[in-house]
Design a protein around this motif. Structure first.
Motif, PDB file in Angstrom:
ATOM      1  N   PHE A  55       0.851  -1.180   0.000  1.00  0.00           N
ATOM      2  CA  PHE A  55       0.000   0.000   0.000  1.00  0.00           C
ATOM      3  C   PHE A  55       0.892   1.236   0.000  1.00  0.00           C
ATOM      4  N   SER A  56       0.704   2.096  -0.998  1.00  0.00           N
ATOM      5  CA  SER A  56       1.539   3.289  -1.085  1.00  0.00           C
ATOM      6  C   SER A  56       0.935   4.293  -2.052  1.00  0.00           C
ATOM      7  N   VAL A  57       1.563   5.458  -2.121  1.00  0.00           N
ATOM      8  CA  VAL A  57       1.207   6.476  -3.105  1.00  0.00           C
ATOM      9  C   VAL A  57       2.278   6.458  -4.181  1.00  0.00           C
ATOM     10  N   SER A  58       1.880   6.294  -5.432  1.00  0.00           N
ATOM     11  CA  SER A  58       2.851   6.282  -6.521  1.00  0.00           C
ATOM     12  C   SER A  58       2.248   6.920  -7.764  1.00  0.00           C
ATOM     13  N   GLU A  59       3.115   7.504  -8.608  1.00  0.00           N
ATOM     14  CA  GLU A  59       2.664   8.146  -9.834  1.00  0.00           C
ATOM     15  C   GLU A  59       2.375   7.120 -10.921  1.00  0.00           C
ATOM     16  N   ASP A  60       3.153   6.042 -10.957  1.00  0.00           N
ATOM     17  CA  ASP A  60       2.959   5.000 -11.961  1.00  0.00           C
ATOM     18  C   ASP A  60       3.672   3.730 -11.508  1.00  0.00           C
ATOM     19  N   SER A  61       3.575   2.675 -12.323  1.00  0.00           N
ATOM     20  CA  SER A  61       4.183   1.405 -11.948  1.00  0.00           C
ATOM     21  C   SER A  61       5.699   1.504 -11.842  1.00  0.00           C
ATOM     22  N   GLY A  62       6.284   2.465 -12.546  1.00  0.00           N
ATOM     23  CA  GLY A  62       7.732   2.612 -12.533  1.00  0.00           C
ATOM     24  C   GLY A  62       8.277   3.083 -11.202  1.00  0.00           C
ATOM     25  N   ASP A  63       7.491   3.845 -10.430  1.00  0.00           N
ATOM     26  CA  ASP A  63       7.993   4.327  -9.150  1.00  0.00           C
ATOM     27  C   ASP A  63       7.212   3.750  -7.966  1.00  0.00           C
ATOM     28  N   ALA A  64       6.395   2.720  -8.212  1.00  0.00           N
ATOM     29  CA  ALA A  64       5.622   2.100  -7.139  1.00  0.00           C
ATOM     30  C   ALA A  64       6.547   1.443  -6.123  1.00  0.00           C
ATOM     31  N   ALA A  65       6.212   1.601  -4.847  1.00  0.00           N
ATOM     32  CA  ALA A  65       7.023   1.015  -3.776  1.00  0.00           C
ATOM     33  C   ALA A  65       6.810  -0.495  -3.715  1.00  0.00           C
ATOM     34  N   LYS A  66       7.896  -1.232  -3.541  1.00  0.00           N
ATOM     35  CA  LYS A  66       7.831  -2.690  -3.499  1.00  0.00           C
ATOM     36  C   LYS A  66       7.576  -3.183  -2.073  1.00  0.00           C
ATOM     37  N   PRO A  67       7.016  -4.378  -1.939  1.00  0.00           N
ATOM     38  CA  PRO A  67       6.841  -4.951  -0.593  1.00  0.00           C
ATOM     39  C   PRO A  67       8.204  -5.082   0.089  1.00  0.00           C
ATOM     40  N   ARG A  68       8.217  -4.855   1.390  1.00  0.00           N
ATOM     41  CA  ARG A  68       9.454  -4.963   2.151  1.00  0.00           C
ATOM     42  C   ARG A  68       9.523  -6.316   2.861  1.00  0.00           C
ATOM     43  N   GLY A  69      10.723  -6.767   3.136  1.00  0.00           N
ATOM     44  CA  GLY A  69      10.915  -8.050   3.804  1.00  0.00           C
ATOM     45  C   GLY A  69      11.574  -9.051   2.874  1.00  0.00           C
ATOM     46  N   ALA A  70      12.474  -9.860   3.437  1.00  0.00           N
ATOM     47  CA  ALA A  70      13.253 -10.783   2.623  1.00  0.00           C
ATOM     48  C   ALA A  70      12.822 -12.240   2.766  1.00  0.00           C
ATOM     49  N   ALA A  71      11.759 -12.507   3.515  1.00  0.00           N
ATOM     50  CA  ALA A  71      11.333 -13.886   3.738  1.00  0.00           C
ATOM     51  C   ALA A  71      10.927 -14.556   2.431  1.00  0.00           C
ATOM     52  N   GLY A  72      11.405 -15.783   2.205  1.00  0.00           N
ATOM     53  CA  GLY A  72      11.076 -16.537   1.010  1.00  0.00           C
ATOM     54  C   GLY A  72      10.023 -17.598   1.289  1.00  0.00           C
ATOM     55  N   PHE A  73       9.707 -18.372   0.263  1.00  0.00           N
ATOM     56  CA  PHE A  73       8.663 -19.388   0.388  1.00  0.00           C
ATOM     57  C   PHE A  73       8.976 -20.389   1.498  1.00  0.00           C
ATOM     58  N   ASP A  74      10.208 -20.894   1.551  1.00  0.00           N
ATOM     59  CA  ASP A  74      10.556 -21.906   2.548  1.00  0.00           C
ATOM     60  C   ASP A  74      10.358 -21.402   3.969  1.00  0.00           C
ATOM     61  N   THR A  75      10.583 -20.123   4.180  1.00  0.00           N
ATOM     62  CA  THR A  75      10.391 -19.547   5.516  1.00  0.00           C
ATOM     63  C   THR A  75       8.921 -19.312   5.811  1.00  0.00           C
ATOM     64  N   ILE A  76       8.208 -18.710   4.865  1.00  0.00           N
ATOM     65  CA  ILE A  76       6.807 -18.350   5.091  1.00  0.00           C
ATOM     66  C   ILE A  76       5.921 -19.591   5.222  1.00  0.00           C
ATOM     67  N   CYS A  77       6.201 -20.611   4.438  1.00  0.00           N
ATOM     68  CA  CYS A  77       5.356 -21.813   4.442  1.00  0.00           C
ATOM     69  C   CYS A  77       6.002 -23.004   5.156  1.00  0.00           C
ATOM     70  N   ALA A  78       6.968 -22.724   6.000  1.00  0.00           N
ATOM     71  CA  ALA A  78       7.706 -23.802   6.677  1.00  0.00           C
ATOM     72  C   ALA A  78       6.805 -24.696   7.530  1.00  0.00           C
ATOM     73  N   LYS A  79       5.761 -24.128   8.117  1.00  0.00           N
ATOM     74  CA  LYS A  79       4.909 -24.889   9.031  1.00  0.00           C
ATOM     75  C   LYS A  79       3.651 -25.435   8.359  1.00  0.00           C
ATOM     76  N   LYS A  80       3.582 -25.339   7.063  1.00  0.00           N
ATOM     77  CA  LYS A  80       2.393 -25.814   6.344  1.00  0.00           C
ATOM     78  C   LYS A  80       2.832 -26.840   5.293  1.00  0.00           C
ATOM     79  N   PRO A  81       2.733 -28.123   5.592  1.00  0.00           N
ATOM     80  CA  PRO A  81       3.175 -29.153   4.650  1.00  0.00           C
ATOM     81  C   PRO A  81       2.280 -29.216   3.416  1.00  0.00           C
TER      82      PRO A  81
END
Length: 221
Positions: A63-89
């Motif tokens: 969620f952010s304020v941006s003029e266009d897709s070129g300057d849109a803010a990206k999601p923050r955080g470095a967690a990958g799939f293995d970390t996020i879904c580690a507890k869900k087989p």
């Protein structure tokens, strides 16, 4: 003396003209949708209701304020799939989609609202589920407008939907919206990257005044 006065006049005028052009810049306050390839975020080419991620995919919302897709803010955080879904087989007949949800900064928040802390979630959904369905399974309540634009995730923000705002974050046209999640990022693409009309007109004025000053100096020489 005339030449020096002319130069000083033009020097004072240029910042005013440039400021007038910049003041017209505006963007949209909305939820942007992203896909992750390795460690890089890429702006999604389709909306979450059309995207059908595969098992193991990582997708994000910011969620952010941006003029266009070129300057849109990206999601923050470095967690990958293995970390996020580690507890869900893995489970037959389903897929797991890792979601990164970034509620943005206080500066991007609508007046009177405070962004919640960012979160990650592992959505386990049917194999043919869309990203929108995966998001709904872990981050309700969601809110959409009549154009299917995603307005709120987990109830944030409480009101508003893709409204146009000045680049300082203040509402400039509350009744105007970004349209759809797919077009919100690209609505400004055609003109957002070029100079404003005000700045071009200002530059033209400076050229005319400069030419006039040179003519006056030569006339008096």
């Amino acid at each position: 003396m005339i030449r020096r006065a002319t130069v000083l006049f033009l020097a004072a005028l240029l910042p005013l003209l440039a400021g007038a052009g910049q003041a017209q810049a505006a963007g949209y306050r909305y939820w942007s949708f992203w896909e992750r390839d390795g460690s890089a975020w890429t702006y999604a080419t389709v909306g979450p209701s059309l995207s059908r991620p595969a098992d193991g995919d990582v997708q994000g919302f910011r969620f952010s304020v941006s003029e266009d897709s070129g300057d849109a803010a990206k999601p923050r955080g470095a967690a990958g799939f293995d970390t996020i879904c580690a507890k869900k087989p893995a489970k037959d007949g389903t897929k797991r989609v890792a979601l990164v949800i970034d509620f943005g900064t206080p500066g991007d928040a609508p007046s009177g609202e405070k962004p919640p802390a960012g979160r990650t979630a592992c959505a386990q959904v049917a194999e043919d589920a869309t990203t929108a369905e995966a998001l709904a399974s872990v981050a309700e309540p969601l809110r959409y407008d009549s154009n299917a634009l995603l307005c709120a995730i987990a109830g944030y923000p409480a009101k508003g939907c893709g409204e146009q705002v000045a680049t300082d974050g203040k509402d400039s046209s509350p009744t105007e919206t970004a349209g759809t999640a797919e077009t919100a990022g690209s609505a400004e693409d055609d003109g957002g990257s070029g100079p404003s009309v005000g700045l071009i007109a200002g530059a033209a004025v400076v050229v005319v005044l400069g030419a006039a000053a040179v003519w006056q100096v030569r006339r008096r020489a």
